[in-house]
Design a protein around this motif. Structure first.
Motif, short mmCIF file in Angstrom:
data_model
loop_
_atom_site.label_atom_id
_atom_site.label_comp_id
_atom_site.label_asym_id
_atom_site.label_seq_id
_atom_site.Cartn_x
_atom_site.Cartn_y
_atom_site.Cartn_z
N ALA A 90 0.83 -1.20 0.00
CA ALA A 90 0.00 0.00 0.00
C ALA A 90 0.87 1.26 0.00
O ALA A 90 0.54 2.25 -0.67
N VAL A 91 1.97 1.23 0.74
CA VAL A 91 2.89 2.36 0.76
C VAL A 91 3.52 2.56 -0.61
O VAL A 91 3.62 3.68 -1.12
N VAL A 92 3.94 1.46 -1.23
CA VAL A 92 4.55 1.53 -2.57
C VAL A 92 3.55 2.08 -3.58
O VAL A 92 3.89 2.94 -4.40
N ALA A 93 2.31 1.62 -3.51
CA ALA A 93 1.28 2.10 -4.42
C ALA A 93 1.08 3.60 -4.28
O ALA A 93 0.99 4.34 -5.27
N GLU A 94 1.03 4.07 -3.05
CA GLU A 94 0.85 5.51 -2.81
C GLU A 94 2.01 6.31 -3.40
O GLU A 94 1.81 7.35 -4.02
N ARG A 95 3.22 5.80 -3.22
CA ARG A 95 4.40 6.48 -3.75
C ARG A 95 4.38 6.53 -5.27
O ARG A 95 4.94 7.45 -5.87
N MET A 96 3.74 5.53 -5.89
CA MET A 96 3.68 5.48 -7.35
C MET A 96 2.42 6.15 -7.90
O MET A 96 2.20 6.17 -9.11
N GLY A 97 1.59 6.68 -7.01
CA GLY A 97 0.38 7.34 -7.44
C GLY A 97 -0.70 6.39 -7.90
O GLY A 97 -1.54 6.74 -8.73
N LEU A 98 -0.70 5.16 -7.35
CA LEU A 98 -1.66 4.14 -7.75
C LEU A 98 -2.65 3.86 -6.63
O LEU A 98 -2.34 4.06 -5.44
N VAL A 99 -3.81 3.35 -6.99
CA VAL A 99 -4.81 2.98 -5.99
C VAL A 99 -4.34 1.77 -5.20
O VAL A 99 -4.51 1.71 -3.98
N ALA A 152 3.06 -1.33 -13.89
CA ALA A 152 2.65 -0.23 -14.76
C ALA A 152 1.63 -0.69 -15.80
O ALA A 152 0.66 0.01 -16.10
N GLU A 153 1.85 -1.88 -16.35
CA GLU A 153 0.93 -2.40 -17.38
C GLU A 153 -0.42 -2.75 -16.77
O GLU A 153 -1.47 -2.39 -17.32
N HIS A 154 -0.41 -3.46 -15.64
CA HIS A 154 -1.68 -3.86 -15.02
C HIS A 154 -2.46 -2.66 -14.50
O HIS A 154 -3.70 -2.65 -14.53
N ALA A 155 -1.73 -1.65 -13.99
CA ALA A 155 -2.40 -0.48 -13.42
C ALA A 155 -2.82 0.53 -14.49
O ALA A 155 -3.50 1.51 -14.19
N GLY A 156 -2.41 0.27 -15.72
CA GLY A 156 -2.77 1.18 -16.81
C GLY A 156 -2.07 2.52 -16.75
O GLY A 156 -2.65 3.55 -17.14
N MET A 157 -0.83 2.54 -16.28
CA MET A 157 -0.08 3.79 -16.22
C MET A 157 0.18 4.30 -17.64
O MET A 157 0.45 3.51 -18.56
N ASP A 159 2.65 6.02 -18.84
CA ASP A 159 4.03 5.81 -19.26
C ASP A 159 4.56 4.55 -18.57
O ASP A 159 4.98 4.60 -17.41
N VAL A 160 4.52 3.45 -19.29
CA VAL A 160 4.91 2.16 -18.71
C VAL A 160 6.38 2.15 -18.31
O VAL A 160 6.74 1.67 -17.24
N GLU A 161 7.24 2.69 -19.16
CA GLU A 161 8.67 2.68 -18.86
C GLU A 161 8.98 3.54 -17.64
O GLU A 161 9.84 3.19 -16.82
N ALA A 162 8.30 4.66 -17.50
CA ALA A 162 8.50 5.50 -16.31
C ALA A 162 8.06 4.76 -15.06
O ALA A 162 8.72 4.84 -14.01
N GLY A 163 6.95 4.02 -15.15
CA GLY A 163 6.50 3.22 -14.02
C GLY A 163 7.48 2.13 -13.67
O GLY A 163 7.72 1.85 -12.48
N ALA A 164 8.05 1.51 -14.70
CA ALA A 164 9.03 0.45 -14.46
C ALA A 164 10.25 0.99 -13.73
O ALA A 164 10.82 0.32 -12.85
N LEU A 165 10.67 2.21 -14.06
CA LEU A 165 11.82 2.83 -13.42
C LEU A 165 11.50 3.36 -12.02
O LEU A 165 12.36 3.39 -11.14
N LEU A 166 10.24 3.75 -11.81
CA LEU A 166 9.83 4.29 -10.52
C LEU A 166 9.75 3.23 -9.44
O LEU A 166 10.07 3.48 -8.28
N PHE A 167 9.31 2.03 -9.82
CA PHE A 167 9.09 0.97 -8.82
C PHE A 167 10.33 0.66 -7.97
O PHE A 167 10.21 0.57 -6.73
#
Length: 205
Positions: A90-99, A152-157, A159-167
Motif C-alpha cells: 500500500a505504501v509503494v502504491a501511494e508512492r507510485m500514485g496508484l490505488v 505499470a501495465e496492469h495499473a494502466g499507467m 508511461d509504462v517505462e516511467a512506471g518500471a523505473l519508478l518501482f
C-alpha cells in the motif's frame, strides 16, 4: 600471550531473538513460463520449492543480483518463495500514485499479515506454519524494473517505462522477502504462522 579477543571499548550489541504471530492472508502460484502469479487456496511445497511454480528448483541461474558470477551460472536456489505484506504494498502504491498494487503483479507467492516491517525480517528468520511446513528467510527481495513494468501495465499507467523505473525507488526495502523450504508440506490460506526472529547484531571488524 597476545589477547586476540580483548574487551571491546564498545561491545557489539546483541538484540535478543523473539517470536511473532502471523497468518497467511493469501497464496499465489506462478505458471511455469511466467513470474506473475495467480491466487490459489493452497500450495504444496517440496525441497525444490513450490510444485509447478516459475521459481521452483533446487538450483537457479544467476542474474543481475549476483554480479560476482557470469550471468547464467548455476547456483543454489535460495529464492524459492516470494513473500509480501499488504501494508508495505500500500505504501509503494501511494508512492507510485496508484490505488493499489496486487501481490500477483510482482510474483508474490505468500501474502502475510501480522508482521510489522515484513521486509526487514533478517536472514535466518524461520516461519513455522501450523500444519507443519517450515521456510527460512534468505534476504530482502530487491525491487526491479521487470516487476515495475508489470505493475505499470496492469495499473494502466500512461508511461509504462516511467512506471518500471519508478518501482525500484518506491519499493526499496518494501518489496518483501525471499525464502526457501526447510521442511516440506502443504500451506493453506488462513493458516497461522509462528515467526522466529533470530538474534541480531551489526558486524564490526
Amino acid at each position: 600471550m597476545l589477547d586476540l579477543f580483548p574487551e571491546a571499548e564498545k561491545p557489539i550489541e546483541i538484540v535478543p531473538a523473539r517470536k511473532l504471530a502471523a497468518k497467511v492472508a493469501a497464496l499465489y502460484l506462478a505458471p511455469s513460463d511466467h513470474f506473475e502469479t495467480r491466487p490459489v487456496d493452497a500450495l504444496r511445497l517440496g525441497f525444490d520449492g513450490i510444485s509447478g511454480d516459475f521459481h521452483a528448483g533446487a538450483t537457479r541461474r544467476s542474474g543481475g543480483r549476483e554480479p560476482w558470477y557470469p550471468r547464467g551460472t548455476e547456483i543454489r536456489n535460495e529464492r524459492q518463495l516470494s513473500i509480501a505484506a499488504a501494508d508495505e504494498l500500500a505504501v509503494v502504491a501511494e508512492r507510485m500514485g496508484l490505488v493499489a498494487i496486487k501481490p500477483e503483479w510482482i510474483g508474490a507467492n505468500l501474502l502475510i499479515e501480522g508482521v510489522p516491517h515484513l521486509s526487514m525480517l533478517p536472514a535466518g528468520t524461520l516461519l513455522f506454519f501450523k500444519d507443519g511446513v517450515t521456510i527460512k528467510v534468505d534476504a530482502q527481495n530487491g525491487p526491479c524494473r521487470i516487476a515495475g513494468r508489470s505493475i505499470a501495465e496492469h495499473a494502466g499507467m500512461a508511461d509504462v517505462e516511467a512506471g518500471a523505473l519508478l518501482f525500484p525507488k518506491a519499493a526499496k526495502r518494501l518489496r518483501g522477502i525471499v525464502a526457501w523450504v526447510e521442511k516440506a508440506g502443504m500451506i493453506k490460506a488462513g493458516e497461522e504462522i509462528s515467526v522466529r526472529v533470530p538474534e541480531q547484531w551489526i558486524y564490526q571488524s
